[in-house]
Design a protein around this motif. Sequence first.
Motif, PDB file in Angstrom:
ATOM      1  N   ALA A   1       7.059  14.698   4.550  1.00  0.00           N
ATOM      2  CA  ALA A   1       7.406  16.152   5.349  1.00  0.00           C
ATOM      3  C   ALA A   1       8.705  16.694   4.770  1.00  0.00           C
ATOM      4  O   ALA A   1       8.788  18.123   4.142  1.00  0.00           O
ATOM      5  CB  ALA A   1       6.613  16.567   6.670  1.00  0.00           C
ATOM      6  N   THR A   2       9.929  15.637   5.232  1.00  0.00           N
ATOM      7  CA  THR A   2      10.922  16.127   4.698  1.00  0.00           C
ATOM      8  C   THR A   2      11.541  16.405   3.116  1.00  0.00           C
ATOM      9  O   THR A   2      13.052  17.001   3.015  1.00  0.00           O
ATOM     10  CB  THR A   2      11.978  15.320   5.847  1.00  0.00           C
ATOM     11  OG1 THR A   2      12.100  14.285   4.904  1.00  0.00           O
ATOM     12  CG2 THR A   2      11.948  15.936   6.655  1.00  0.00           C
ATOM     13  N   GLY A   3      10.407  15.395   2.241  1.00  0.00           N
ATOM     14  CA  GLY A   3      10.995  15.555   0.931  1.00  0.00           C
ATOM     15  C   GLY A   3      11.798  14.335   0.467  1.00  0.00           C
ATOM     16  O   GLY A   3      11.984  13.974  -0.319  1.00  0.00           O
ATOM     17  N   GLU A   4      12.340  13.811   1.507  1.00  0.00           N
ATOM     18  CA  GLU A   4      12.606  12.054   1.281  1.00  0.00           C
ATOM     19  C   GLU A   4      12.409  11.260   1.063  1.00  0.00           C
ATOM     20  O   GLU A   4      12.481  10.468  -0.002  1.00  0.00           O
ATOM     21  CB  GLU A   4      13.127  12.088   2.855  1.00  0.00           C
ATOM     22  CG  GLU A   4      14.356  13.149   3.220  1.00  0.00           C
ATOM     23  CD  GLU A   4      15.121  11.646   4.660  1.00  0.00           C
ATOM     24  OE1 GLU A   4      15.409  11.012   4.338  1.00  0.00           O
ATOM     25  OE2 GLU A   4      15.451  12.799   5.832  1.00  0.00           O
ATOM     26  N   MET A   5      11.087  11.035   1.050  1.00  0.00           N
ATOM     27  CA  MET A   5       9.583  10.108   0.606  1.00  0.00           C
ATOM     28  C   MET A   5       8.406  11.055  -0.797  1.00  0.00           C
ATOM     29  O   MET A   5       8.508  11.943   0.713  1.00  0.00           O
ATOM     30  CB  MET A   5       9.826   8.999   1.261  1.00  0.00           C
ATOM     31  CG  MET A   5      10.586   8.254   2.276  1.00  0.00           C
ATOM     32  SD  MET A   5      11.770   7.195   0.940  1.00  0.00           S
ATOM     33  CE  MET A   5      10.469   5.708   0.971  1.00  0.00           C
ATOM     34  N   GLN A   6       8.488  10.080  -0.732  1.00  0.00           N
ATOM     35  CA  GLN A   6       6.947  10.827  -1.400  1.00  0.00           C
ATOM     36  C   GLN A   6       5.904   9.509  -1.135  1.00  0.00           C
ATOM     37  O   GLN A   6       6.156   8.887  -0.722  1.00  0.00           O
ATOM     38  CB  GLN A   6       6.687  10.595  -3.496  1.00  0.00           C
ATOM     39  CG  GLN A   6       8.270  11.455  -4.148  1.00  0.00           C
ATOM     40  CD  GLN A   6       8.269  12.581  -3.393  1.00  0.00           C
ATOM     41  OE1 GLN A   6       6.964  13.494  -3.787  1.00  0.00           O
ATOM     42  NE2 GLN A   6       9.740  13.506  -3.292  1.00  0.00           N
ATOM     43  N   ILE A   7       3.868  10.555  -1.456  1.00  0.00           N
ATOM     44  CA  ILE A   7       2.999   9.576  -0.919  1.00  0.00           C
ATOM     45  C   ILE A   7       2.978   9.003  -1.528  1.00  0.00           C
ATOM     46  O   ILE A   7       1.916   7.852  -1.238  1.00  0.00           O
ATOM     47  CB  ILE A   7       1.777  11.002  -0.585  1.00  0.00           C
ATOM     48  CG1 ILE A   7       1.799  11.130  -1.860  1.00  0.00           C
ATOM     49  CG2 ILE A   7       2.174  11.978   0.126  1.00  0.00           C
ATOM     50  CD1 ILE A   7       0.490  11.558  -2.362  1.00  0.00           C
ATOM     51  N   ALA A   8       3.449   8.924  -2.942  1.00  0.00           N
ATOM     52  CA  ALA A   8       3.251   7.520  -3.584  1.00  0.00           C
ATOM     53  C   ALA A   8       4.066   6.541  -3.876  1.00  0.00           C
ATOM     54  O   ALA A   8       3.707   4.815  -4.118  1.00  0.00           O
ATOM     55  CB  ALA A   8       3.600   7.654  -5.439  1.00  0.00           C
ATOM     56  N   ASP A   9       4.994   6.250  -2.971  1.00  0.00           N
ATOM     57  CA  ASP A   9       6.052   5.213  -2.399  1.00  0.00           C
ATOM     58  C   ASP A   9       4.989   4.279  -0.926  1.00  0.00           C
ATOM     59  O   ASP A   9       4.054   4.619  -0.617  1.00  0.00           O
ATOM     60  CB  ASP A   9       7.318   5.815  -1.385  1.00  0.00           C
ATOM     61  CG  ASP A   9       7.699   6.417  -3.064  1.00  0.00           C
ATOM     62  OD1 ASP A   9       7.999   6.328  -3.521  1.00  0.00           O
ATOM     63  OD2 ASP A   9       8.980   7.498  -2.198  1.00  0.00           O
ATOM     64  N   LYS A  10       6.132   3.265  -1.541  1.00  0.00           N
ATOM     65  CA  LYS A  10       4.942   2.299  -0.741  1.00  0.00           C
ATOM     66  C   LYS A  10       5.268   2.454   1.069  1.00  0.00           C
ATOM     67  O   LYS A  10       6.480   2.672   1.957  1.00  0.00           O
ATOM     68  CB  LYS A  10       5.826   0.747  -0.615  1.00  0.00           C
ATOM     69  CG  LYS A  10       5.745   0.212  -2.826  1.00  0.00           C
ATOM     70  CD  LYS A  10       4.044   0.190  -2.633  1.00  0.00           C
ATOM     71  CE  LYS A  10       4.232   0.199  -4.252  1.00  0.00           C
ATOM     72  NZ  LYS A  10       3.152   0.712  -5.189  1.00  0.00           N
ATOM     73  N   VAL A  11       4.155   1.491   1.809  1.00  0.00           N
ATOM     74  CA  VAL A  11       4.778   1.896   3.400  1.00  0.00           C
ATOM     75  C   VAL A  11       6.011   1.231   3.336  1.00  0.00           C
ATOM     76  O   VAL A  11       5.987   1.138   4.696  1.00  0.00           O
ATOM     77  CB  VAL A  11       3.224   1.626   3.879  1.00  0.00           C
ATOM     78  CG1 VAL A  11       2.158   2.603   3.350  1.00  0.00           C
ATOM     79  CG2 VAL A  11       3.065   0.596   3.757  1.00  0.00           C
TER      80      VAL A  11
ATOM     81  N   LYS B   1       3.738   9.891  13.110  1.00  0.00           N
ATOM     82  CA  LYS B   1       5.883  10.219  12.141  1.00  0.00           C
ATOM     83  C   LYS B   1       6.472   9.754  11.512  1.00  0.00           C
ATOM     84  O   LYS B   1       7.014  10.695  11.389  1.00  0.00           O
ATOM     85  CB  LYS B   1       6.509  10.013  14.502  1.00  0.00           C
ATOM     86  CG  LYS B   1       5.680  10.441  15.552  1.00  0.00           C
ATOM     87  CD  LYS B   1       6.017  10.396  16.803  1.00  0.00           C
ATOM     88  CE  LYS B   1       5.641  11.106  17.682  1.00  0.00           C
ATOM     89  NZ  LYS B   1       5.599  10.259  19.301  1.00  0.00           N
ATOM     90  N   ASP B   2       6.083   8.645  11.262  1.00  0.00           N
ATOM     91  CA  ASP B   2       6.847   8.085   9.818  1.00  0.00           C
ATOM     92  C   ASP B   2       6.585   8.717   9.139  1.00  0.00           C
ATOM     93  O   ASP B   2       7.351   9.692   8.269  1.00  0.00           O
ATOM     94  CB  ASP B   2       6.461   6.589  10.226  1.00  0.00           C
ATOM     95  CG  ASP B   2       7.222   5.521  11.349  1.00  0.00           C
ATOM     96  OD1 ASP B   2       8.213   6.292  11.497  1.00  0.00           O
ATOM     97  OD2 ASP B   2       6.603   4.780  11.780  1.00  0.00           O
TER      98      ASP B   2
ATOM     99  N   ALA C   1       0.629  -1.117   0.035  1.00  0.00           N
ATOM    100  CA  ALA C   1      -0.163   0.027  -0.150  1.00  0.00           C
ATOM    101  C   ALA C   1       0.918   1.597  -0.007  1.00  0.00           C
ATOM    102  O   ALA C   1       2.344   1.533   0.620  1.00  0.00           O
ATOM    103  CB  ALA C   1      -1.180   0.202   1.355  1.00  0.00           C
ATOM    104  N   THR C   2       0.326   2.883  -0.902  1.00  0.00           N
ATOM    105  CA  THR C   2       1.155   4.004  -0.698  1.00  0.00           C
ATOM    106  C   THR C   2       1.138   4.525   0.702  1.00  0.00           C
ATOM    107  O   THR C   2      -0.360   4.167   2.115  1.00  0.00           O
ATOM    108  CB  THR C   2       0.551   4.717  -2.107  1.00  0.00           C
ATOM    109  OG1 THR C   2      -0.799   4.609  -1.584  1.00  0.00           O
ATOM    110  CG2 THR C   2       0.433   3.746  -3.134  1.00  0.00           C
ATOM    111  N   ILE C   3       1.502   5.146   1.112  1.00  0.00           N
ATOM    112  CA  ILE C   3       2.015   6.363   2.393  1.00  0.00           C
ATOM    113  C   ILE C   3       0.763   6.667   2.322  1.00  0.00           C
ATOM    114  O   ILE C   3       0.642   7.071   3.367  1.00  0.00           O
ATOM    115  CB  ILE C   3       3.509   6.784   2.357  1.00  0.00           C
ATOM    116  CG1 ILE C   3       4.726   6.090   2.238  1.00  0.00           C
ATOM    117  CG2 ILE C   3       3.186   8.044   3.706  1.00  0.00           C
ATOM    118  CD1 ILE C   3       5.621   6.607   2.026  1.00  0.00           C
ATOM    119  N   GLN C   4       0.031   7.766   0.848  1.00  0.00           N
ATOM    120  CA  GLN C   4      -0.951   7.989   1.097  1.00  0.00           C
ATOM    121  C   GLN C   4      -2.236   7.681   1.172  1.00  0.00           C
ATOM    122  O   GLN C   4      -2.979   8.014   1.914  1.00  0.00           O
ATOM    123  CB  GLN C   4      -1.172   8.694  -1.094  1.00  0.00           C
ATOM    124  CG  GLN C   4      -2.108   9.258  -0.475  1.00  0.00           C
ATOM    125  CD  GLN C   4      -2.793   9.851  -2.376  1.00  0.00           C
ATOM    126  OE1 GLN C   4      -2.330   9.719  -3.079  1.00  0.00           O
ATOM    127  NE2 GLN C   4      -3.440  10.935  -2.246  1.00  0.00           N
TER     128      GLN C   4
END
Length: 639
Positions: free
Chosen positions: A224-234, A217-218, A185-188
Amino acid sequence: MENVIVERVADFLKQFPPFQEIHSADLHKIAAQVRVHYVPKRNFVFKEGDPAHTEFYVVQQGAVGLRSKSRSATAWIDICDEGDILGLRPLFADQTYAMEAVAREECVLYAIPIEAFKKVLANNQAVMDFLLESFASNTRNPKASEAKGKLLSANYASNEAQSTDLDFFQQAFYTKNPICLTAKATIQKAALLMNDHKISSLIIEENKLPIGIITDKDIRRWVATGEMQIADKVSEIMSSPVKCVPPTIHLAEVQTILLQHKIGHLCVTQDGTDQAEIIGILSEHDIVTAQANNPVALLKQIERVSKLESLTRIRESLSSLLEAYLNTALPMPYIMKVSGLITQALMHRVIELSEEKIGKAPVKFAWLGIGSQGRGEQLLLTDQDHALVFEDVSDEELETTQAYFLKLAKDVSRVLNELGYVFCPAEMMASNPKYCLSLSQWKSQFSKWIDQASTQNIMMCSIFFDYAKVYGEADLVKQISQHILQKLKGNQKFFAYLAEDAVKNPPPLGFFRQFIIEDDGEHKDEFDVKARAIQPLVDAARVLILAEGIEGKNNTVERFEKLIELEPQNEEVYAGCIKSFHVLSKFRAVEGFKNNSSGRYLELSSLSKSDKMKLKRAFKPIQEIQSLLKNRFKLSYFL
């Protein structure tokens, strides 16, 4: 023949933790090296200060008592019976034994070589964790159904330890049926789920097994820091592997794990491993919630409460707390102590609020808890049983004074009824003019019951001799106690009547060791655990302690403990009664919470074979104590 013996040993061990966690092949290797010890009654398994043995022990038959030389010889720290482990110290520390182990009855022990067992531990973390918990927490069997908890009996624990114990044993209530996601599943999607359900964490699962945890928090940290995108996997940001715990875990254990691993969430699974199905999640927030409902917190809440609704909530919290304690197999002395403290504080506050409402009492008085509450043995929501004594007044003032206290008692009884304590069907309550009397009237009433011994009067003595002050003047209660003891002094005829009443219910087993059950009525084919098993022990303790002229001992276990001090030659009988009382009380409490009832009647068909055997073993001390009563009070001649 040797293989048959090994099979028998292995079959026995695998019934109990931690041996259930050991692979069959390894268990048979251990069983092949087990030595069988027969220990006669009163012989030592080991003594305090003895050098460490090369073996530890599992009780196969009988019972082994543990005690310390620094305490009274009658103050048993604990009793280990079938399946319990003892003598673990050499497994972890090359030191002398810290206590002594004595056979309370003829025993058969399985002695397991420590060096051989260490080889199994090297490849079995679950077994190591069990034994470490047992050794580190001074716990004989952390998974035992009868007595999980520290090896401290009620008469062994110090007052200073009480507050710590209350906190230690508090169960950590967890969130059931947690929201889960798969690793793909995605982070979003995770963020949307958290927002929709107003939660701060999700468990990541695969085939219903936990593989990770993700928190808000994760998401803030990585997205929020831009290191990962909301479309990336959890799976990219989840914490893994996930730390799992069993549903029976205690608050202190949760706090220790969170601090040790520097994490904020735990996954709850059926057996506490990541190879079992997910059933819940525990967070730091759950700890705060649990702390708000522990015994110490409930006592503080009672002191501040001013509304009936708040009292109702506290009473419900107490029921939940006691049920949780039973489910986590805490020692019955501890559960009863917690229940007694909170119940008394709750009732004290009810009386206090009623007095504020009606107006200050015209004279000094005391509210008495009667029966199970008077003995400090009330776990379930039972009938109200109480009385009231007020100081003597002139004949002219008696009617108006009693009228005030009847009004007060009716208001208190009403509130208690709303809290779940139903009115006594026989109206043995302070709201009844018969049981709302002046000090002199109560003395006259007890004198009548004692001097005019009859079936009815003996029954009243059995009920009203068990009392404790809930509220008011202790001196009034003391004067009643002194009057009763003075009337009883040397009154052998009365004690014979009281003892006769105490043996009216013999051990509840028929000729072929079958349970004696109800043969008609609403509870046909059920077993009356109160009348047929618990009550004979309560009655015996009462008559024996009164015959000794002892004041202030109302609790059944405390009565038997005092009798052990006075009659060490009968220690075995009295200690057996104590153990049976706890076993039987637990059966009743579990039944009561399970069916929201008084727990008095057990449906035997629903009990396991093991539970039925425990019940039958608990009946033996009834026969022994009743034989003692018959001999002491010469009931064969009296009858």
